[in-house]
Motif scaffolding. Structure first.
Motif, PDB file in Angstrom:
ATOM      1  N   THR A   1       0.843  -1.187   0.000  1.00 43.14           N
ATOM      2  CA  THR A   1       0.000   0.000   0.000  1.00 43.14           C
ATOM      3  C   THR A   1       0.884   1.244   0.000  1.00 43.14           C
ATOM      4  O   THR A   1       2.086   1.161   0.239  1.00 43.14           O
ATOM      5  CB  THR A   1      -0.930   0.005   1.238  1.00 43.14           C
ATOM      6  N   TYR A   2       0.279   2.352  -0.251  1.00 38.72           N
ATOM      7  CA  TYR A   2       0.967   3.634  -0.098  1.00 38.72           C
ATOM      8  C   TYR A   2       0.529   4.239   1.224  1.00 38.72           C
ATOM      9  O   TYR A   2      -0.562   3.953   1.720  1.00 38.72           O
ATOM     10  CB  TYR A   2       0.670   4.556  -1.289  1.00 38.72           C
ATOM     11  N   VAL A   3       1.393   5.077   1.791  1.00 40.25           N
ATOM     12  CA  VAL A   3       1.192   5.612   3.131  1.00 40.25           C
ATOM     13  C   VAL A   3       1.439   7.118   3.119  1.00 40.25           C
ATOM     14  O   VAL A   3       2.431   7.578   2.546  1.00 40.25           O
ATOM     15  CB  VAL A   3       2.163   4.929   4.130  1.00 40.25           C
ATOM     16  N   VAL A   4       0.557   7.864   3.774  1.00 41.62           N
ATOM     17  CA  VAL A   4       0.759   9.301   3.934  1.00 41.62           C
ATOM     18  C   VAL A   4       1.578   9.502   5.214  1.00 41.62           C
ATOM     19  O   VAL A   4       1.278   8.916   6.251  1.00 41.62           O
ATOM     20  CB  VAL A   4      -0.584  10.056   4.030  1.00 41.62           C
ATOM     21  N   THR A   5       2.591  10.345   5.123  1.00 42.11           N
ATOM     22  CA  THR A   5       3.506  10.566   6.240  1.00 42.11           C
ATOM     23  C   THR A   5       3.465  12.017   6.723  1.00 42.11           C
ATOM     24  O   THR A   5       2.677  12.831   6.237  1.00 42.11           O
ATOM     25  CB  THR A   5       4.937  10.180   5.840  1.00 42.11           C
TER      26      THR A   5
ATOM     27  N   ALA B   1       7.407   3.493   8.480  1.00 45.72           N
ATOM     28  CA  ALA B   1       7.324   2.573   9.621  1.00 45.72           C
ATOM     29  C   ALA B   1       6.359   3.042  10.705  1.00 45.72           C
ATOM     30  O   ALA B   1       5.547   2.279  11.202  1.00 45.72           O
ATOM     31  CB  ALA B   1       8.707   2.336  10.211  1.00 45.72           C
ATOM     32  N   ASP B   2       6.424   4.295  11.083  1.00 37.74           N
ATOM     33  CA  ASP B   2       5.560   4.827  12.141  1.00 37.74           C
ATOM     34  C   ASP B   2       4.203   5.293  11.629  1.00 37.74           C
ATOM     35  O   ASP B   2       3.342   5.668  12.421  1.00 37.74           O
ATOM     36  CB  ASP B   2       6.239   6.011  12.831  1.00 37.74           C
TER      37      ASP B   2
ATOM     38  N   LEU C   1       2.130   3.709   8.934  1.00 32.70           N
ATOM     39  CA  LEU C   1       1.175   2.760   8.357  1.00 32.70           C
ATOM     40  C   LEU C   1      -0.010   2.501   9.285  1.00 32.70           C
ATOM     41  O   LEU C   1      -1.167   2.622   8.867  1.00 32.70           O
ATOM     42  CB  LEU C   1       1.863   1.438   8.003  1.00 32.70           C
ATOM     43  N   GLU C   2       0.249   2.196  10.533  1.00 31.20           N
ATOM     44  CA  GLU C   2      -0.856   1.933  11.470  1.00 31.20           C
ATOM     45  C   GLU C   2      -1.649   3.200  11.765  1.00 31.20           C
ATOM     46  O   GLU C   2      -2.860   3.148  11.969  1.00 31.20           O
ATOM     47  CB  GLU C   2      -0.349   1.282  12.747  1.00 31.20           C
ATOM     48  N   LEU C   3      -0.986   4.334  11.768  1.00 28.52           N
ATOM     49  CA  LEU C   3      -1.685   5.600  11.966  1.00 28.52           C
ATOM     50  C   LEU C   3      -2.662   5.835  10.807  1.00 28.52           C
ATOM     51  O   LEU C   3      -3.803   6.247  11.016  1.00 28.52           O
ATOM     52  CB  LEU C   3      -0.665   6.732  12.067  1.00 28.52           C
ATOM     53  N   ASN C   4      -2.232   5.540   9.573  1.00 28.69           N
ATOM     54  CA  ASN C   4      -3.124   5.656   8.413  1.00 28.69           C
ATOM     55  C   ASN C   4      -4.316   4.721   8.574  1.00 28.69           C
ATOM     56  O   ASN C   4      -5.460   5.116   8.348  1.00 28.69           O
ATOM     57  CB  ASN C   4      -2.367   5.322   7.123  1.00 28.69           C
ATOM     58  N   ARG C   5      -4.055   3.489   9.000  1.00 29.94           N
ATOM     59  CA  ARG C   5      -5.136   2.509   9.172  1.00 29.94           C
ATOM     60  C   ARG C   5      -6.135   2.981  10.235  1.00 29.94           C
ATOM     61  O   ARG C   5      -7.347   2.931  10.044  1.00 29.94           O
ATOM     62  CB  ARG C   5      -4.560   1.150   9.567  1.00 29.94           C
ATOM     63  N   THR C   6      -5.631   3.453  11.354  1.00 23.26           N
ATOM     64  CA  THR C   6      -6.476   3.890  12.468  1.00 23.26           C
ATOM     65  C   THR C   6      -7.383   5.045  12.064  1.00 23.26           C
ATOM     66  O   THR C   6      -8.592   4.995  12.265  1.00 23.26           O
ATOM     67  CB  THR C   6      -5.603   4.298  13.669  1.00 23.26           C
ATOM     68  N   TYR C   7      -6.794   6.080  11.471  1.00 18.79           N
ATOM     69  CA  TYR C   7      -7.597   7.254  11.119  1.00 18.79           C
ATOM     70  C   TYR C   7      -8.511   7.009   9.920  1.00 18.79           C
ATOM     71  O   TYR C   7      -9.576   7.607   9.824  1.00 18.79           O
ATOM     72  CB  TYR C   7      -6.717   8.483  10.923  1.00 18.79           C
ATOM     73  N   ALA C   8      -8.122   6.109   9.015  1.00 19.32           N
ATOM     74  CA  ALA C   8      -9.004   5.784   7.888  1.00 19.32           C
ATOM     75  C   ALA C   8     -10.314   5.183   8.389  1.00 19.32           C
ATOM     76  O   ALA C   8     -11.364   5.344   7.769  1.00 19.32           O
ATOM     77  CB  ALA C   8      -8.309   4.838   6.921  1.00 19.32           C
ATOM     78  N   ALA C   9     -10.262   4.513   9.530  1.00 18.69           N
ATOM     79  CA  ALA C   9     -11.470   3.925  10.111  1.00 18.69           C
ATOM     80  C   ALA C   9     -12.323   4.956  10.847  1.00 18.69           C
ATOM     81  O   ALA C   9     -13.498   4.706  11.121  1.00 18.69           O
ATOM     82  CB  ALA C   9     -11.089   2.796  11.069  1.00 18.69           C
TER      83      ALA C   9
END
Length: 110
Positions: A2-6, A64-65, A67-75
């Motif tokens: 996936t792509y990730v916003v940083t 690294a820091d 990906l999970e932040l993107n997943r959490t806020y996307a929800a």
């Protein structure tokens, strides 16, 4: 993959990436965008469209820091499918390091 916003997106939120996404996998916060990793098809068209250079493939060490932040806020945040107006001071924040503490967890407006 996936792509990730940083971090570079924080307080910039230009949203050029949203316009080109073929699967509408961007979600909007008050001062940041995220990509839903389960919806992203890894096409990569968003990466070169980001003026803040904030989007990277998840294989990049910079994500690294994030990906999970993107997943959490996307929800939690609303889906965005059209480019909106970036913050008035977006250009001033572009490229500034150390913005992670400025991330606002509030949802944005789609």
């Amino acid at each position: 993959m996936t792509y990730v916003v940083t971090e570079n997106c924080i307080k910039c939120k230009f949203m050029d990436c949203v316009e080109v996404c073929p699967v509408d996998c961007f979600y909007v916060g008050a001062n940041f965008l995220v990509i839903h990793p389960d919806e992203c098809i890894d096409c990569g068209v968003c990466e070169p469209e980001c003026p803040a250079e904030a989007i990277f493939p998840d294989s990049d060490d910079k994500t690294a820091d994030w990906l999970e932040l993107n997943r959490t806020y996307a929800a939690q945040w609303p889906n965005i499918t059209r480019k909106g107006e970036p913050p008035a001071d977006a250009e001033e924040w572009k490229g500034k390091p150390g913005k992670k503490d400025l991330l606002d967890p509030a949802p944005g407006k789609a």
